[in-house]
Enzyme design. Sequence first.
Site, PDB file in Angstrom:
ATOM      1  N   TRP A 129       9.080  17.290  23.034  1.00 43.10           N
ATOM      2  CA  TRP A 129       9.682  16.614  21.872  1.00 43.10           C
ATOM      3  C   TRP A 129      11.195  16.589  22.059  1.00 43.10           C
ATOM      4  O   TRP A 129      11.801  17.602  22.420  1.00 43.10           O
ATOM      5  CB  TRP A 129       9.302  17.369  20.594  1.00 43.10           C
ATOM      6  CG  TRP A 129       9.848  16.792  19.324  1.00 43.10           C
ATOM      7  CD1 TRP A 129       9.849  15.478  18.960  1.00 43.10           C
ATOM      8  CD2 TRP A 129      10.463  17.513  18.252  1.00 43.10           C
ATOM      9  NE1 TRP A 129      10.418  15.335  17.715  1.00 43.10           N
ATOM     10  CE2 TRP A 129      10.809  16.570  17.256  1.00 43.10           C
ATOM     11  CE3 TRP A 129      10.750  18.857  18.016  1.00 43.10           C
ATOM     12  CZ2 TRP A 129      11.422  16.928  16.062  1.00 43.10           C
ATOM     13  CZ3 TRP A 129      11.350  19.218  16.828  1.00 43.10           C
ATOM     14  CH2 TRP A 129      11.687  18.259  15.866  1.00 43.10           C
ATOM     15  N   ASP A 210       3.967  25.505  19.327  1.00 45.58           N
ATOM     16  CA  ASP A 210       4.400  24.548  18.307  1.00 45.58           C
ATOM     17  C   ASP A 210       3.164  23.763  17.863  1.00 45.58           C
ATOM     18  O   ASP A 210       2.548  23.058  18.669  1.00 45.58           O
ATOM     19  CB  ASP A 210       5.461  23.605  18.915  1.00 45.58           C
ATOM     20  CG  ASP A 210       6.028  22.633  17.875  1.00 45.58           C
ATOM     21  OD1 ASP A 210       5.607  22.678  16.709  1.00 45.58           O
ATOM     22  OD2 ASP A 210       6.907  21.824  18.255  1.00 45.58           O
ATOM     23  N   LYS A 245       2.840  16.257   8.782  1.00 50.43           N
ATOM     24  CA  LYS A 245       1.903  15.198   9.159  1.00 50.43           C
ATOM     25  C   LYS A 245       0.555  15.390   8.467  1.00 50.43           C
ATOM     26  O   LYS A 245       0.043  14.454   7.857  1.00 50.43           O
ATOM     27  CB  LYS A 245       1.677  15.184  10.674  1.00 50.43           C
ATOM     28  CG  LYS A 245       2.883  15.559  11.508  1.00 50.43           C
ATOM     29  CD  LYS A 245       3.893  14.445  11.628  1.00 50.43           C
ATOM     30  CE  LYS A 245       5.144  14.989  12.314  1.00 50.43           C
ATOM     31  NZ  LYS A 245       6.056  13.997  12.782  1.00 50.43           N
TER      32      LYS A 245
END
Length: 395
Positions: A129, A210, A245
Amino acid sequence: MFGYLSALPSDPILGLLAKYRNDENPNKIDLGVGVYKDESGITPILDCVKAAENFRFTNEETKVYIGPTGSPLFNDEMTKLIFAEHKVISEHRVRTVSTPGGTGALRVAAEFLSSCKPGATIWVSDPTWANHTGLFTAAGLTVKTYPYYDYENKSLKFAEMMAALANVGKDDIVLLHACCHNPSGMDLNQQQWQQVVALAVENKFTPFIDMAYQGFGDGLDEDAYGVRLMAENVEEMVLASSCSKNFGLYRERIGACSIIGKDVASADIANSVLLSVVRGIYSMPPAHGAAIVETILSSDELRQQWFAELTVMRNRINGNRKLLVDNLISQGVSRDFGFINTQKGMFSFLGISPEQVQQLQDDYSIYMVDSSRMSIAGISDDNVEYLAQSIAKIL
Ligand code: LMR
């Protein structure tokens, strides 16, 4: 003082949002930032979230400070969601704090690891990311990369990854994506997780996982496979999770940072340092997002509703993968894009050059990150033909 500064480029992901909003082409398509969109291009508020907010509105009794850990009920519910019935819970070795989003969790975890060993090396996947590197460097960690995605073969460089991790020592940290790897969509399978966990046990590096997309890959439990296996086997571990999300709570900024210690006493010591890190950055987390999530997770009815809404989001994204691949074939594109169907979560690389990405933006108002990372949720029945046609043209 400000004269010492020079301007920085806009964020490679968030910068696209402004460009997209200013584009007047009615056919414009946003495949940039990773947010879920429904068929009409809206990022809806989930019904279970609305119900939880209504409940809070009438039942909340105080706005008094909540303390650096955040809401204990949220922390307990998140710990169970992530780990299920796991020995780290029954052995009282896990401590979870609420954080401002998944990014807040990552930053708090990174500062915590920096307190353990200033300047420690953290190994991240190549690619990872876009925000990971800046965030870890700002926390004082030294960032190095291990091989991960094979751009040419659209697969995992698993042998190279294992060879690199074999040389990682006990004072280093290894960042892993739990599921729905951002940006590649290329996840470890269960056998590969088992090998990575065995290596972590043998070399004693600290795993830092993560988990920003639990429930967006194969399902809530399936996506936590690697996290739970790692926690089962190592003595210490760090985890950042996000509710942006899977609960659609993006702007509410709610996530969690969990640390696992080798025993109760060391988990307590680690937790005291974690809380002092929180106090030094933002003192205590915002409460609203946590209140929504804990209300949903602690109610059988709202929880069931959330499962159903999450399943709809996951299935739509998976459907979009097939929709794009099928449309590219219908447009007569000969290059094989079948890999998009096998990848997981919100993203895949289209696999075109930065110049072609720019051309898609300039000539067709189609927005994706320079690396050709597409946010698959931005595809719909209405725009897929135009998208596939445009891709066919620039190819
Ligand atoms: C993304 O990768 O697009 C999302 O995680 C949003 C962000 O903050 O970058």
